[in-house]
Scaffold this active site. Structure first.
Site, mmCIF file in Angstrom:
data_model
loop_
_atom_site.group_PDB
_atom_site.id
_atom_site.type_symbol
_atom_site.label_atom_id
_atom_site.label_comp_id
_atom_site.label_asym_id
_atom_site.label_seq_id
_atom_site.Cartn_x
_atom_site.Cartn_y
_atom_site.Cartn_z
ATOM 1 N N CYS A 33 0.846 -1.202 0.000
ATOM 2 C CA CYS A 33 0.000 0.000 0.000
ATOM 3 C C CYS A 33 0.880 1.251 0.000
ATOM 4 C CB CYS A 33 -0.908 -0.014 1.233
ATOM 5 S SG CYS A 33 -2.044 1.388 1.257
ATOM 6 N N CYS A 75 0.317 4.869 6.945
ATOM 7 C CA CYS A 75 -0.325 4.677 8.263
ATOM 8 C C CYS A 75 0.631 3.910 9.176
ATOM 9 C CB CYS A 75 -1.639 3.925 8.095
ATOM 10 S SG CYS A 75 -2.660 4.542 6.729
ATOM 11 N N CYS A 78 0.175 0.210 10.340
ATOM 12 C CA CYS A 78 -0.313 -0.804 9.407
ATOM 13 C C CYS A 78 0.781 -1.687 8.804
ATOM 14 C CB CYS A 78 -1.101 -0.134 8.287
ATOM 15 S SG CYS A 78 -1.902 -1.376 7.226
ATOM 16 N N CYS A 119 -16.802 -8.793 5.333
ATOM 17 C CA CYS A 119 -16.156 -7.525 4.985
ATOM 18 C C CYS A 119 -14.875 -7.786 4.199
ATOM 19 C CB CYS A 119 -15.836 -6.750 6.260
ATOM 20 S SG CYS A 119 -14.986 -5.199 5.913
ATOM 21 N N CYS A 169 -19.910 -5.869 3.281
ATOM 22 C CA CYS A 169 -19.162 -4.690 3.727
ATOM 23 C C CYS A 169 -17.835 -4.689 2.972
ATOM 24 C CB CYS A 169 -18.908 -4.776 5.232
ATOM 25 S SG CYS A 169 -17.926 -3.393 5.869
ATOM 26 N N CYS A 191 -19.543 2.198 8.533
ATOM 27 C CA CYS A 191 -18.803 1.524 9.608
ATOM 28 C C CYS A 191 -17.556 2.378 9.815
ATOM 29 C CB CYS A 191 -18.436 0.102 9.166
ATOM 30 S SG CYS A 191 -17.305 -0.723 10.306
ATOM 31 N N ARG A 241 -18.186 -2.356 17.899
ATOM 32 C CA ARG A 241 -17.468 -3.616 17.643
ATOM 33 C C ARG A 241 -16.142 -3.673 18.406
ATOM 34 N NH1 ARG A 241 -17.183 -3.816 12.148
ATOM 35 N NH2 ARG A 241 -19.352 -4.446 12.259
HETATM 36 N N1 SAM Z 1 -6.744 0.541 2.989
HETATM 37 C C1 SAM Z 1 -8.026 0.831 3.456
HETATM 38 C C2 SAM Z 1 -8.058 1.996 4.407
HETATM 39 O O1 SAM Z 1 -7.084 2.247 5.107
HETATM 40 O O2 SAM Z 1 -9.083 2.678 4.456
HETATM 41 C C3 SAM Z 1 -8.747 -0.336 4.087
HETATM 42 C C4 SAM Z 1 -7.999 -1.347 4.935
HETATM 43 S S1 SAM Z 1 -7.284 -0.727 6.461
HETATM 44 C C5 SAM Z 1 -6.243 -2.044 6.931
HETATM 45 C C6 SAM Z 1 -8.659 -0.721 7.589
HETATM 46 C C7 SAM Z 1 -8.429 -0.287 9.007
HETATM 47 O O3 SAM Z 1 -7.761 -1.297 9.735
HETATM 48 C C8 SAM Z 1 -7.584 0.940 9.258
HETATM 49 O O4 SAM Z 1 -8.281 2.140 9.080
HETATM 50 C C9 SAM Z 1 -7.218 0.767 10.719
HETATM 51 O O5 SAM Z 1 -8.164 1.416 11.540
HETATM 52 C C10 SAM Z 1 -7.287 -0.747 10.928
HETATM 53 N N2 SAM Z 1 -5.943 -1.288 11.221
HETATM 54 C C11 SAM Z 1 -4.928 -1.471 10.351
HETATM 55 N N3 SAM Z 1 -3.834 -1.958 10.964
HETATM 56 C C12 SAM Z 1 -4.161 -2.105 12.278
HETATM 57 C C13 SAM Z 1 -3.445 -2.552 13.427
HETATM 58 N N4 SAM Z 1 -2.181 -2.924 13.359
HETATM 59 N N5 SAM Z 1 -4.086 -2.586 14.606
HETATM 60 C C14 SAM Z 1 -5.382 -2.184 14.691
HETATM 61 N N6 SAM Z 1 -6.105 -1.746 13.648
HETATM 62 C C15 SAM Z 1 -5.501 -1.688 12.447
HETATM 63 C C1 DTB Z 2 -11.428 -2.199 11.391
HETATM 64 O O1 DTB Z 2 -11.755 -1.193 12.054
HETATM 65 N N1 DTB Z 2 -10.593 -3.128 11.806
HETATM 66 C C2 DTB Z 2 -10.406 -4.160 10.795
HETATM 67 C C3 DTB Z 2 -11.416 -3.719 9.699
HETATM 68 N N2 DTB Z 2 -11.893 -2.463 10.185
HETATM 69 C C4 DTB Z 2 -11.046 -3.700 8.308
HETATM 70 C C5 DTB Z 2 -9.017 -4.361 10.380
HETATM 71 C C6 DTB Z 2 -8.056 -4.650 11.502
HETATM 72 C C7 DTB Z 2 -6.753 -4.912 10.914
HETATM 73 C C8 DTB Z 2 -5.758 -5.407 11.903
HETATM 74 C C9 DTB Z 2 -4.433 -5.650 11.296
HETATM 75 C C10 DTB Z 2 -4.413 -6.695 10.195
HETATM 76 O O2 DTB Z 2 -5.012 -7.769 10.340
HETATM 77 O O3 DTB Z 2 -3.759 -6.432 9.191
HETATM 78 FE FE1 SF4 Z 3 -2.884 1.212 3.358
HETATM 79 FE FE2 SF4 Z 3 -2.895 0.091 5.737
HETATM 80 FE FE3 SF4 Z 3 -3.222 2.706 5.553
HETATM 81 FE FE4 SF4 Z 3 -5.202 1.024 4.676
HETATM 82 S S1 SF4 Z 3 -4.475 1.287 6.773
HETATM 83 S S2 SF4 Z 3 -4.385 2.851 3.637
HETATM 84 S S3 SF4 Z 3 -3.938 -0.656 3.934
HETATM 85 S S4 SF4 Z 3 -1.363 1.551 4.963
#
Ligand code: SAM
Ligand code: DTB
Ligand code: SF4
Length: 323
Positions: A63, A67, A70, A107, A138, A198, A270
């Protein structure tokens, strides 16, 4: 006698939630806060009932966004295997398994900043196929333009997940490649297209307690507030800039859930990422504080989740049923 400033707050209130009244909730003695949250919960939802959503990463890693939490950002070395957009048959197979396990909502998550129009076409097919299985649909695909949101809604998408993640003030410490306003704009486009929202955030990213108040303020004052509110506890992934942070006090996590419940009475709050690291007692306190939804399935997007087997045992012990 402790008087809560939030007692005047009901679902029909016209006054938006301000920071002082949200802070006053966080400041309540824990038992008073949980009692109030459970009272609001029972006035608005079936007790002992938890909604189950399963996740599938349909496009993994690489990506362009930064973030800091992530594992899927291309900027951090997390050892994650990247995967292109998953073929339809694999998505349908995963959704079929999720349904057989008892999930109600499926989702689909993609590690995109924003989808290309061709991605929208492909994901639309998957949405229609998942819906045909009798699951709620979703998706979380990054930022959406109005016409992309409309196309997804036309394909049968019911919910779109797009998190605000944290307070507006702390946000810049966590993400630099898109703004808070970008996120709000996507949420507006999702609403305009007639989909349910959501939207939640993450705690444990080094934010202050005031930042948690700021996140709740931003969520609870969305008009209307989100139908689903995921509260994630940071999953600390080695290689990400937040991989080595200290855990937050578990009672502060419970407080976050309770305040979300009170300020967004009708939402499904949630208990989201981070459950695998929580013991049963902490999860139970979160249910007492009004959480009534979980991510269900052995995997989140790329990280482990509490297992289906463990969840079944825990729900049976607590007398919790799926909705
Ligand atoms: N790329 C898209 C976005 O960021 O909108 C969708 C997928 S992203 C992984 C969805 C959500 O997962 C993020 O907004 C964040 O709140 C959550 N998330 C990602 N990594 C995480 C982590 N290590 N621990 C907890 N929540 C996480
Ligand atoms: C949300 O708030 N939490 C989920 C879902 N929306 C998409 C994702 C959590 C991701 C946790 C890290 C991972 O599994 O990569
Ligand atoms: Fe990309 Fe992760 Fe940020 Fe979603 S949360 S935009 S997957 S870096």
């Amino acid at each position: 006698m402790i008087q809560s400033t939030s007692e005047q707050s009901t679902d029909t209130q016209t006054k938006p939630w301000d920071r002082d009244s949200i802070q006053a909730l966080f400041d309540l003695p824990l038992m008073d806060l949980i009692y109030q949250a459970q009272t609001v919960h029972r006035a608005n939802h079936k007790p002992n009932t938890v909604q189950l959503s399963s996740l599938l990463s349909i496009k993994t890693g690489a990506c362009p966004e930064d973030c800091k939490y992530c594992p899927q950002s291309a900027r951090y070395k997390t050892g994650l295997k990247t995967e292109r957009l998953m073929p339809l048959d694999k998505i349908v197979a995963a959704a079929t398994e999720a349904k057989a396990n008892g999930a109600e909502r499926f989702c689909m998550g993609a590690a995109w900043r924003t989808p290309k129009d061709s991605d929208i076409e492909e994901v639309s097919e998957a949405i229609a196929a998942v819906k045909a299985l009798g699951l709620e649909t979703c998706a979380t695909l990054g930022m959406l333009k109005p016409e992309q949101a409309e196309k997804l809604a036309d394909a049968g998408l019911e919910y779109y997940n797009h998190n605000l993640d944290t307070s507006p003030e702390f946000y810049g410490e966590i993400i630099s490649t898109r703004t808070y306003d970008d996120r709000l704009e996507t949420l507006e486009n999702v609403r305009e297209a007639g989909m349910k929202v959501c939207c939640g955030g993450i705690v444990g990213m080094g934010e202050t307690k005031t930042d948690r108040v700021g996140l709740i303020e931003a969520l609870a004052n969305l008009e209307p507030y989100p139908e689903s509110v995921p509260i994630n506890n940071l999953v600390k992934v080695a290689g990400t800039p937040l991989g080595e942070l200290e855990d937050i006090d578990p009672f502060d996590f419970v407080r976050m859930v309770a305040v979300a419940r009170i300020t967004m009475p009708k939402s499904y709050v949630r208990l989201s990422a981070g459950r695998e690291e929580m013991n049963d007692q902490l999860q139970t306190m979160c249910f007492m504080a009004g959480a009534n939804s979980v991510f269900y399935g052995d995997q989140l997007l790329t990280c482990n989740n509490a297992s289906v087997e463990h969840d079944r045992e825990l729900f049976a012990k607590l007398g919790i049923n799926a909705s």
